[in-house]
Motif scaffolding. Structure first.
Motif, PDB file in Angstrom:
ATOM      1  N   PHE A  51       0.837  -1.206   0.000  1.00 17.92           N
ATOM      2  CA  PHE A  51       0.000   0.000   0.000  1.00 17.92           C
ATOM      3  C   PHE A  51       0.867   1.250   0.000  1.00 17.92           C
ATOM      4  N   ASP A  52       0.516   2.212  -0.856  1.00 21.58           N
ATOM      5  CA  ASP A  52       1.250   3.464  -0.999  1.00 21.58           C
ATOM      6  C   ASP A  52       0.259   4.622  -0.864  1.00 21.58           C
ATOM      7  N   PRO A  53       0.266   5.345   0.271  1.00 23.45           N
ATOM      8  CA  PRO A  53      -0.716   6.428   0.463  1.00 23.45           C
ATOM      9  C   PRO A  53      -0.557   7.575  -0.523  1.00 23.45           C
ATOM     10  N   ALA A  69      -3.623   8.771  -3.175  1.00 22.34           N
ATOM     11  CA  ALA A  69      -4.191  10.108  -3.375  1.00 22.34           C
ATOM     12  C   ALA A  69      -4.122  10.528  -4.844  1.00 22.34           C
ATOM     13  N   ALA A  70      -2.987  10.260  -5.482  1.00 18.94           N
ATOM     14  CA  ALA A  70      -2.824  10.658  -6.882  1.00 18.94           C
ATOM     15  C   ALA A  70      -3.752   9.881  -7.797  1.00 18.94           C
ATOM     16  N   GLU A  71      -3.891   8.588  -7.550  1.00 19.42           N
ATOM     17  CA  GLU A  71      -4.726   7.753  -8.415  1.00 19.42           C
ATOM     18  C   GLU A  71      -6.202   8.071  -8.239  1.00 19.42           C
ATOM     19  N   ARG A  72      -6.625   8.297  -7.011  1.00 20.05           N
ATOM     20  CA  ARG A  72      -8.033   8.641  -6.789  1.00 20.05           C
ATOM     21  C   ARG A  72      -8.386   9.972  -7.455  1.00 20.05           C
ATOM     22  N   LEU A 127      -3.598   1.616  -8.775  1.00 22.05           N
ATOM     23  CA  LEU A 127      -5.034   1.359  -8.694  1.00 22.05           C
ATOM     24  C   LEU A 127      -5.385   0.616  -7.409  1.00 22.05           C
ATOM     25  N   LEU A 128      -4.599  -0.411  -7.058  1.00 23.25           N
ATOM     26  CA  LEU A 128      -4.888  -1.181  -5.851  1.00 23.25           C
ATOM     27  C   LEU A 128      -4.765  -0.320  -4.605  1.00 23.25           C
TER      28      LEU A 128
END
Length: 366
Positions: A175-177, A181-184, A261-262
């Protein structure tokens, strides 16, 4: 052994294609790749890795000129082993390898379901052609015990079947916070959205229509993100619109790299009942996601305690909606990476596959 050739139907974004690239980065054998059709994004990734990739330019499922072209390519390459992947490549590749005088032929069976193989209905003709060409090879690799059992039930001799489960590089999916944020933001998800997601080709067998129907029944803060391309894309978009959920269903397109995405998702769902391994489920578990799956041999063949964050559910819209409500009631959370992920290490998969090559090569050279 000095050189190998991998023959694959296409190199678009899919589980078999991604697995091939991961293995080639680890196999201690110089290998080339040839795609029968659709070189696709994975071909470019392989070239960046330094792999020589060819394109046979096959014209449809029945192209009689493809066999001599492929046989000439194999003969010119002086390959010690030919490894085929996916139904069409297995049929043509086994025959062409024999025509070229190569007997060390290995095939990986990635997608043999209970009723379909790579989207094809398992008609008597499909099965007969598969079995006829299987006899021309030296070994068939099954990616799960479920697939191995189906091959035995079909009549493939047990001694020719080798179990080499797929593998992943688990550490890459953490997991990469920042990526979340960037992907969302890139996907256009509102700040308070709960993101349900799925990954796979947009084809009927993946049953993403049931997932669209399920999410449409959930509160408006629940969004659905589907990563993949395929002929069902516009039908899924139209279905979401008819159900009043068009703005909450994001069709994100093909993703060669699903890691961002994940990280962006909150729950992962695999509604397909025809999965033969479940690579995307393992990747989601490696990202710490809760997972709902209709079929996943990679998890189901292990003790329940190996993947406590994965739960088998019914594939219909009612079952998926109920399971999602129950999951979302627990709140958005990240889970520890389970033992199931560690069980499927890509380096071990490459070692096991290399042992198959060595055994087959010794056998045919006697």
């Amino acid at each position: 052994m000095r050189r190998g050739l991998h023959v694959i139907t296409g190199l678009g974004v899919g589980g078999a294609e991604r697995q091939l690239r991961a293995l080639l980065r680890r196999l201690p054998l110089a290998c080339d790749v040839v795609a029968l059709t659709n070189p696709g994004p994975v071909a470019e990734e392989l070239r960046r890795d330094g792999v020589r990739v060819g394109h046979l330019g096959m014209n449809g499922n029945r192209d009689p000129n493809a066999l001599p072209r492929l046989a000439r390519l194999i003969r010119r390459g002086r390959y010690d082993v030919v490894h085929t992947h996916l139904y069409r490549a297995c049929v043509y590749g086994r025959v062409a390898a024999r025509m070229a005088g190569v007997r060390a032929v290995v095939a990986t069976e990635h997608s043999l379901g209970a009723h379909r193989i790579e989207g094809r209905a398992l008609t008597p003709g499909v099965r007969a052609l598969y079995l006829a060409t299987e006899r021309l090879g030296a070994a068939t690799v099954a990616v799960s015990a479920t697939v191995a059992g189906r091959l035995r039930d079909w009549g493939v001799p047990a001694g020719r079947i080798h179990l080499v489960p797929n593998g992943i590089e688990a550490g890459r999916f953490g997991f990469d916070p920042v990526a979340r944020a960037a992907e969302r933001a890139r996907l256009g998800l509102p700040g308070g959205a709960v993101a349900v997601g799925g990954v796979g080709r947009l084809v009927p067998g993946k049953r993403f229509d049931a997932l669209v129907r399920a999410v449409a029944r959930l509160p408006r803060e629940v969004w659905l993100v589907l990563a993949g391309e395929g002929p069902e894309r516009e039908a899924l978009r139209a279905l979401a619109a008819r159900l009043g959920a068009g703005e909450r269903v994001v069709l994100a397109g093909a993703r060669p790299d699903v890691r961002p995405l994940l990280s962006a998702l909150d729950v992962f769902v695999s509604p397909s009942t025809e999965e033969t391994f479940g690579l995307s489920v393992l990747e989601a578990l490696a990202a710490g996601l809760p997972v709902l799956h209709a079929a996943c041999p990679a998890v189901e063949e292990l003790p329940r305690t190996a993947a406590p964050g994965a739960r088998r559910v019914g594939p219909d819209a009612d079952g998926l909606a109920a399971a999602l409500r129950a999951e979302l009631a627990l709140g958005v959370r990240r889970l520890p990476v389970p033992q199931a992920v560690e069980r499927y290490d890509i380096d071990e998969a490459a070692r096991r596959l290399m042992r198959v090559y060595e055994d087959v090569h010794k056998e045919v050279c006697r």
